[in-house]
Design an enzyme around this catalytic site. Structure first.
Site, short mmCIF file in Angstrom:
data_model
loop_
_atom_site.label_atom_id
_atom_site.label_comp_id
_atom_site.label_asym_id
_atom_site.label_seq_id
_atom_site.Cartn_x
_atom_site.Cartn_y
_atom_site.Cartn_z
N HIS A 46 0.82 -1.22 0.00
CA HIS A 46 0.00 0.00 0.00
C HIS A 46 0.85 1.26 0.00
O HIS A 46 0.38 2.33 -0.41
CB HIS A 46 -1.01 -0.02 1.15
CG HIS A 46 -0.47 0.26 2.51
ND1 HIS A 46 -0.21 -0.74 3.44
CD2 HIS A 46 -0.17 1.42 3.13
CE1 HIS A 46 0.22 -0.20 4.57
NE2 HIS A 46 0.26 1.11 4.40
N SER A 85 3.99 2.07 8.54
CA SER A 85 3.74 1.16 7.43
C SER A 85 5.04 0.94 6.66
O SER A 85 5.70 1.88 6.25
CB SER A 85 2.68 1.75 6.50
OG SER A 85 1.42 1.74 7.10
N ASP A 91 1.24 -7.74 2.26
CA ASP A 91 1.34 -6.30 2.01
C ASP A 91 2.80 -5.87 1.87
O ASP A 91 3.39 -5.28 2.77
CB ASP A 91 0.66 -5.54 3.16
CG ASP A 91 0.38 -4.09 2.82
OD1 ASP A 91 0.90 -3.60 1.79
OD2 ASP A 91 -0.37 -3.44 3.57
#
Length: 696
Positions: free
Chosen positions: A83, A628, A219
């Site tokens: 992402h 992240s 991810d």
């Protein structure tokens, strides 16, 4: 200065096996080093941060200013979340080459794709500059005077810092303005896409699974840093070569077990751990619900259109993910605050604070703070909500309103200084082209019809979509052709602009000024509160709020119980992907090759001891947005996972970290290797990495 002296009060606290906190890597000696050891870590403070020798910090890079990445090979290969690299993957995608749907893997250096505007930034060193930044600041100054002098001191300081010509500097505030650090940085602007799994792996579970566990999302995405022939930062050039890092992370093949030590090293964005109870109450009971409603309405329109059209799906993939992310985060944050009884606990802590003030004869100096917070938030609440709702409609969800907003800024710029017309034109034209690259007027109109009533109930006119130039790129650009007078005449005659302009003017003339005035007063009171806390309760455990600077957070691999009679194990497996598999579903479809690998149990050397293929795991690390893509390190500093999310109830950790509830979610490094090796057959990348067995 009193601010500077206060720091000594909380760096000497006796260490125990405590978790939580986002710690400055240059200040780990002492308490943090002892806590790391007590949790099972084998790393010294110098292993993590060292200016003179290579250390872990040299492998950690800020990815495009919003995520984290880490170097995993001696040839500049970096790993981050899918992402985090999503917009780059999307920008290279088309109906003919749908890398979002099919994935992308460069099989040699020549196939690695450059990305205009993408950068990574390393920290060279960190210095405490509190005394220099606060020099001359006095209590008698107004907040504007204080900030003006702080800015002046910071700017002067940065001009005198010893650094290389290609390096940059920044000064950041910590502990609500009680301490300041200077960062010397190196920024690399040639960062190329190397590999990304299909969205059915990298985004598996999509919105349904976002912010929850058990999670089964691969991810991750892979990029490479390029440098000039001297290994220094350089703009994109065919002559650039793969970057040679000062340090890269070995990747562990031994996996994880419950209670294993974990360290997350990255760039957390923003936390507010020292808010008063009244602030948490306002955020969760007033502020969040209004913004949740706007995003929920927009997502209803976007999701329906993405399901109906592949063209819309590609155009709106990144926008949908961005809007959905914080919509669900806010919902979970509210749930976590309620479940943990955080507001009542914060009020109990405030009672403890008041008793400490009385005991230390500090009531005259600080006794007003909590009462002032109550009155200030009562006055601040409405304008804070209104301002954020405007941002949600005009900058987050509706692109026609965003175009009018940027056009209003253009008009104000050339009205003040007509001589900058050409420069302003170039800026607005760039903005319009960027928006229209992935724009659908019908989708945007549907969004307008559902979000605008949530901001201006009696001010909705969807017919502007049929009478505006902004929904067509060529016609929109034509608005800005001509002299200043001609451009302004055309712009103000446009139906959408004429509709939006009074609303934007109200924002600039009334809403935003009132917000800034009241927010400044609250920020000043928050700074004083931080000072008061550390003075009255010096034995409490304080860490600086996240502010997009490099931080260390440590914890353990740990399952948790979100509800009565429900317990989530610490790890998920590929079996769970097959259990969730729904053929053709945009959230839960599974690639045929992955099904084949699963059925054949072809997991190579990446399977767990039980023969299963691990996918994700959870731990007690204190993380937030910006973490992240952060590496998850084992006790020795080897890569064991990739941070990408938090459990739903644990999103409250931005205001209230609770180790019983808060869990971060990580992709297991073995699943990353499995996908790269077995699924993508990108064995050249595996050969670049250093695979280790620390437990053996």
């Amino acid at each position: 200065m009193k601010y500077f002296k206060l720091f000594i009060l909380f760096i000497c606290i006796q260490a125990t096996a405590q978790q939580g906190g986002m710690w400055i890597p240059s200040l780990l000696e002492g308490m943090n080093e002892a806590e790391i050891t007590s949790l099972g870590g084998k790393l010294s403070a110098k292993d993590i941060y060292d200016v003179n020798q290579s250390s872990l910090k040299d492998a950690i890079a800020h990815f495009n200013g919003g995520c984290t990445s880490e170097v995993i090979s001696p040839k500049g290969l970096i790993l981050t979340n899918h992402h985090c690299g999503f917009s780059q993957i999307q920008s290279h995608s088309s109906l003919e080459n749908d890398y979002l749907k099919n994935g992308f893997w460069a099989m040699d250096y020549d196939e690695e794709l450059p990305n205009e505007g993408l950068f990574v930034e390393f920290i060279v060193r960190i210095e405490d500059v509190t005394s220099q930044v606060l020099a001359g600041v006095t209590k008698n100054m107004t907040e504007k005077e204080k900030q003006s002098l702080i800015d002046k001191n910071s700017n002067t300081l940065q001009t005198k810092v010893e650094k290389e010509s290609w390096q940059d500097t920044k000064v950041k505030s910590f502990y609500n303005g009680n301490q300041y650090f200077l960062f010397v940085t190196e920024r690399f602007d040639d960062v190329r896409l190397v590999g990304a799994p299909p969205s059915s792996i990298g985004k598996f579970g999509s919105d349904t699974d976002n912010w929850v566990f058990p999670r089964h999302t691969g991810d991750f995405s892979i990029f490479r840093i390029y440098a000039d022939k001297n290994n220094r930062p350089a703009k994109y050039s065919k002559d650039n070569v793969p970057y040679k890092p000062k340090h890269f992370l070995p990747v562990s093949l031994d996996g994880i077990e419950e209670n294993d030590f974990t360290m997350v090293f990255g760039f957390p964005g923003k936390t507010e751990e020292y808010l008063p109870a009244v602030a948490i109450e306002h955020i969760t009971q007033e502020f969040n619900p209004s913004n949740i409603a706007i995003r929920e309405a927009a997502l209803g329109v976007i999701n329906a259109n993405m399901k109906a059209s592949d063209e819309v799906r590609i155009k709106y993939a990144a926008k949908q993910a961005s809007i959905a992310n914080y919509w669900k985060k806010w919902v979970g944050e509210n749930l976590g605050i309620e479940k943990s009884n955080a507001i009542a606990k914060r009020r109990a802590f405030e009672e403890k604070f008041k008793k400490a003030l009385k005991k230390k004869d500090l009531e005259d100096e600080y006794g007003h703070i909590l009462t002032d917070f109550e009155s200030q938030y009562e006055s601040f609440a409405d304008v804070n909500i209104m301002r954020r709702n405007f941002i949600e409609v005009f900058l987050t969800t509706n692109e026609l309103m965003q175009m009018t907003f940027r056009s209003y800024q253009f008009e104000q710029t050339i009205a003040r200084n007509p001589s900058v017309l050409e420069k302003a034109k170039a800026s607005i034209e760039g903005t319009l082209k960027k928006i229209h690259k992935n724009y659908d007027a019908n989708v945007d109109k549907g969004i307008f019809e559902v979000v605008m009533p949530l901001y201006k109930k009696d001010h909705v006119n969807a017919s502007i979509y049929e009478h505006t130039a902004f929904t067509n790129l060529d016609q929109a650009l034509a608005l800005f052709d001509g002299s200043v007078e001609e451009v302004l005449q055309k712009l103000n005659s446009d139906a959408a602009y004429a509709y939006a302009k009074p609303i934007i003017q109200e924002f600039y003339s009334k809403i935003n000024p009132e917000f800034e005035e009241k927010n400044l007063a609250i920020s000043a009171l928050q700074t004083e509160y931080m000072t008061a806390l550390m003075t009255a309760l010096p034995d409490e455990r304080y860490f600086p709020d996240a502010n997009s600077t490099l931080r260390v957070t440590y914890g353990k691999v740990k399952g948790y119980a979100p509800r009565d009679a429900v317990y989530y194990n610490h790890i998920s497996y590929l079996d769970g992907i097959m259990e969730k598999y729904v053929p053709g579903d945009y959230e839960f479809d599974v690639p045929e090759k992955l099904i084949e690998l699963y059925n054949n149990k072809d997991f190579g050397k990446y399977a767990d001891n039980n023969g299963k293929m691990p996918v994700c795991f959870i731990g007690t690390n204190h993380t937030t947005g910006g973490n992240s893509g952060s590496p998850v390190l084992d006790a020795y500093g080897n890569l064991i996972g990739l941070n990408f999310d938090r459990v739903w109830e644990g999103t409250m950790s931005d205001m209230n970290y609770d180790p019983d509830i808060c869990r971060n979610i990580m992709v297991d490094a073995r699943y990353v290797l499995f996908i790269v090796d077995k699924y993508a057959n990108a064995k050249r990348l595996i050969k670049e990495m250093k695979l280790v067995h620390p437990k053996k």
